[in-house]
Structures are given as structure tokens and as C-alpha cells.
Scaffold this motif. Structure first.
Motif, mmCIF file in Angstrom:
data_model
loop_
_atom_site.group_PDB
_atom_site.id
_atom_site.type_symbol
_atom_site.label_atom_id
_atom_site.label_comp_id
_atom_site.label_asym_id
_atom_site.label_seq_id
_atom_site.Cartn_x
_atom_site.Cartn_y
_atom_site.Cartn_z
ATOM 1 N N SER A 90 7.646 -2.619 1.173
ATOM 2 C CA SER A 90 7.935 -3.356 0.303
ATOM 3 C C SER A 90 8.389 -1.551 -0.913
ATOM 4 N N GLY A 92 9.577 -1.013 -4.859
ATOM 5 C CA GLY A 92 10.700 -1.439 -6.263
ATOM 6 C C GLY A 92 11.237 -0.044 -6.439
ATOM 7 N N HIS A 161 0.467 -2.355 -14.612
ATOM 8 C CA HIS A 161 0.545 -0.758 -14.496
ATOM 9 C C HIS A 161 0.055 -1.615 -16.778
ATOM 10 N N VAL A 178 9.188 2.604 -6.342
ATOM 11 C CA VAL A 178 6.808 2.567 -6.550
ATOM 12 C C VAL A 178 6.479 2.008 -5.238
ATOM 13 N N MET A 180 1.997 1.796 -3.245
ATOM 14 C CA MET A 180 1.058 1.801 -3.086
ATOM 15 C C MET A 180 0.232 2.741 -1.619
ATOM 16 N N SER A 203 12.162 -4.257 -2.577
ATOM 17 C CA SER A 203 12.094 -6.103 -2.283
ATOM 18 C C SER A 203 11.849 -6.262 -4.172
ATOM 19 N N ASP A 204 11.788 -5.136 -5.104
ATOM 20 C CA ASP A 204 11.859 -5.786 -6.201
ATOM 21 C C ASP A 204 12.457 -4.540 -7.195
ATOM 22 N N ILE A 206 13.130 -2.608 -10.625
ATOM 23 C CA ILE A 206 12.293 -2.387 -12.117
ATOM 24 C C ILE A 206 13.465 -2.556 -13.145
HETATM 25 N N1 LIG Z 1 3.073 -0.677 -7.542
HETATM 26 C C1 LIG Z 1 4.120 -1.195 -6.866
HETATM 27 N N2 LIG Z 1 5.409 -1.709 -7.760
HETATM 28 C C2 LIG Z 1 6.173 -2.501 -7.400
HETATM 29 CL CL1 LIG Z 1 7.274 -3.214 -7.934
HETATM 30 C C3 LIG Z 1 6.485 -2.740 -5.403
HETATM 31 N N3 LIG Z 1 6.835 -3.287 -4.738
HETATM 32 C C4 LIG Z 1 6.545 -3.473 -3.227
HETATM 33 N N4 LIG Z 1 5.074 -1.993 -3.392
HETATM 34 C C5 LIG Z 1 4.675 -2.485 -2.785
HETATM 35 O O1 LIG Z 1 4.049 -4.287 -2.073
HETATM 36 C C6 LIG Z 1 2.940 -4.216 -2.273
HETATM 37 C C7 LIG Z 1 2.349 -4.863 -4.148
HETATM 38 O O2 LIG Z 1 3.259 -6.196 -3.990
HETATM 39 C C8 LIG Z 1 2.247 -2.756 -2.379
HETATM 40 O O3 LIG Z 1 1.423 -2.702 -1.232
HETATM 41 C C9 LIG Z 1 3.018 -1.723 -2.135
HETATM 42 O O4 LIG Z 1 3.373 -0.508 -1.766
HETATM 43 C C10 LIG Z 1 5.257 -2.727 -5.536
HETATM 44 N N5 LIG Z 1 4.304 -1.578 -5.598
#
Ligand SMILES: Nc1nc(Cl)c2ncn([C@@H]3O[C@H](CO)[C@@H](O)[C@H]3O)c2n1
Length: 234
Positions: A90, A92, A161, A178, A180, A203-204, A206
Motif C-alpha cells: 500500500s 499514500g 513524520h 509515499v 517505506m 490505501s490512503d 494524504i
Molecule cells: N509512510 C507511509 N505513509 C503512508 Cl500514508 C502509507 N500508506 C501505506 N504505507 C505503507 O504501509 C506501511 C505503513 O502502514 C508501510 O509498509 C508503507 O510502505 C505508507 N507509509
């Protein structure tokens, strides 16, 4: 077996899907792979091998963040000779060019992580996807009629953050989402002459604050997994 993966030599296929969540590794194995067998449960980071359209494919959880992903990708390459490593997970959305449930095909990954700063002290490294895998994924996404966007992602070491303005800064330079893990996966694949790609579902959001429900994540994750599998087998 390797330090963090309990597979015997040959138990892991050259083609490996890399979800961050081990439970999603199990869901992918049960939903997409025929004859899937679990080869590791070390630290709960599940891994499975089965077949997709008759070809052996593995799916290995990586955990969240570049340090964790680095452990699994290093061992998949060095101990099990993995050739294709495709992150499915997932992300953002940082731009209104994306909607939740869209699929991001990450051509490159910027990062705030120290991992490449330490590797390349003094200059910056462009963590980029394998072009052939990316091209195959675009074709697969078009075939699946899945809403998708090719763009650069931001592989952050933070989910919460301390300086959110930095995330906004990269948006000014065209970064679309974004997550990780992608930057480290791409860098390790390039170091070892392997192929890597990130296929991530929004999935989200921002900007709009919209989020997907758990059920929506499952369905749209289906499109993402199909695109990743087809990209590897093309
Ligand atoms: N920084 C960050 N921010 C947002 Cl808005 C995210 N949406 C999904 N991820 C992913 O999902 C996990 C965090 O929920 C991490 O593995 C990352 O790769 C996100 N990671």
C-alpha cells in the motif's frame, strides 16, 4: 536456511513477490498461487512458494520500512538467488492525480532514509525500477483496465513524520505517493544485477484524507497482485 528465512536451497523461486505484511503474503499464496507451501515462519514473517500459470512464484513478507525489507531482500538474493523482486503493498497518495484504490507503478523512489546516504556518502543515488518489469506492468494494468499511474514514490523511514513539510517538498518535484520500502529494494536489486519493481495500491489519500476500507483493500489488492504476477511472467 538463511539467518531470517528458514527455506532450504531451491525452495524459493527466482520470481518473488514482496508484501510488507506477512498476513498478506499468506492471502496472496492462498488466493493466487496453486499448490502454495509455506517455507518459513521465522519471526512470523511468512514466505510461500507455489505456481502461477504453471510457473514457480514465491511470496515473502518483508516487514515495514527499509531496514526490515533490506534483511529479506539481501537474503533472497545472496542465499536463494532471487532474480525478480516485486514489491506489492500500500501507499499514500500525495497528489490528486491519484484516487484511493488506484495502482501506482513506481518508476523510481526518492528517500529520506540514511541507508543510501551511508552507501554513497557524498552523493545521491537514483533508486529506479527495472524498465522491462515496469513496461510489462503497464501493459498488464492496461489489460486489467486497472486505474494506474507511473510515477516516482517517496520511500520514507517514517509513518508519523516529525517534519511533514518535507513530504510536501518532494510533491513539488513530481513525487506521487509515499511508502517505506521501494528505494532499498531497488538499490539492492541494482547492486546485484537483479530486476525490481514496486506495484502499490493507494490505501490512503494524504491530500483528501480519504481512506479505503479493509474490504476495499482486499479487492484492489487483487488487481495489484495480478499486475505484479503478469509483469514477472511476461
Ligand atoms: N509512510 C507511509 N505513509 C503512508 Cl500514508 C502509507 N500508506 C501505506 N504505507 C505503507 O504501509 C506501511 C505503513 O502502514 C508501510 O509498509 C508503507 O510502505 C505508507 N507509509
Amino acid at each position: 536456511m538463511s539467518t531470517h528465512i528458514a527455506a532450504q536451497p531451491g525452495q524459493i523461486a527466482p520470481r518473488v513477490l514482496l508484501p510488507g505484511d506477512p498476513l498478506r503474503a499468506r492471502w496472496i499464496a492462498e488466493t493466487f498461487l496453486d499448490g502454495a507451501e509455506c517455507y518459513t515462519e521465522v519471526r512470523g514473517m511468512l514466505g510461500y512458494t507455489g505456481t502461477y500459470r504453471g510457473e514457480r512464484v514465491s511470496v515473502q513478507g518483508t516487514g515495514m520500512g527499509q531496514p526490515s525489507a533490506s534483511i529479506y531482500v539481501n537474503e533472497l538474493i545472496r542465499e536463494y538467488d532471487a532474480q525478480q523482486l516485486v514489491r506489492v503493498g500500500s501507499c499514500g497518495a500525495l497528489t490528486e492525480r491519484l484516487k484511493v484504490r488506484d495502482v501506482v507503478l513506481a518508476q523510481a523512489a526518492a528517500t529520506d532514509s540514511s541507508m543510501n546516504t551511508l552507501r554513497f556518502s557524498g552523493y545521491h543515488y537514483p533508486a529506479t525500477a527495472h524498465f522491462g518489469l515496469l513496461r510489462n506492468a503497464v501493459e498488464a494494468a492496461e489489460q486489467a483496465r486497472a486505474a494506474h499511474l507511473v510515477g516516482t514514490v517517496f520511500s520514507s523511514d517514517s509513518f508519523y513524520h516529525s517534519r511533514p513539510e518535507l513530504t510536501q517538498k518532494v510533491v513539488e518535484y513530481g513525487v506521487v505517493a509515499v511508502e517505506m520500502e521501494a528505494a532499498e529494494i531497488y538499490t539492492l536489486a541494482a547492486q546485484h544485477g537483479r530486476q525490481a519493481l514496486g506495484v502499490m495500491t493507494v490505501s490512503d489519500h494524504i491530500v483528501t484524507g480519504e481512506e479505503t476500507t479493509a474490504q476495499e483493500r482486499e479487492q484492489t489488492f487483487g488487481d495489484m497482485v495480478t499486475i505484479a504476477l503478469e509483469a514477472m511472467l511476461a
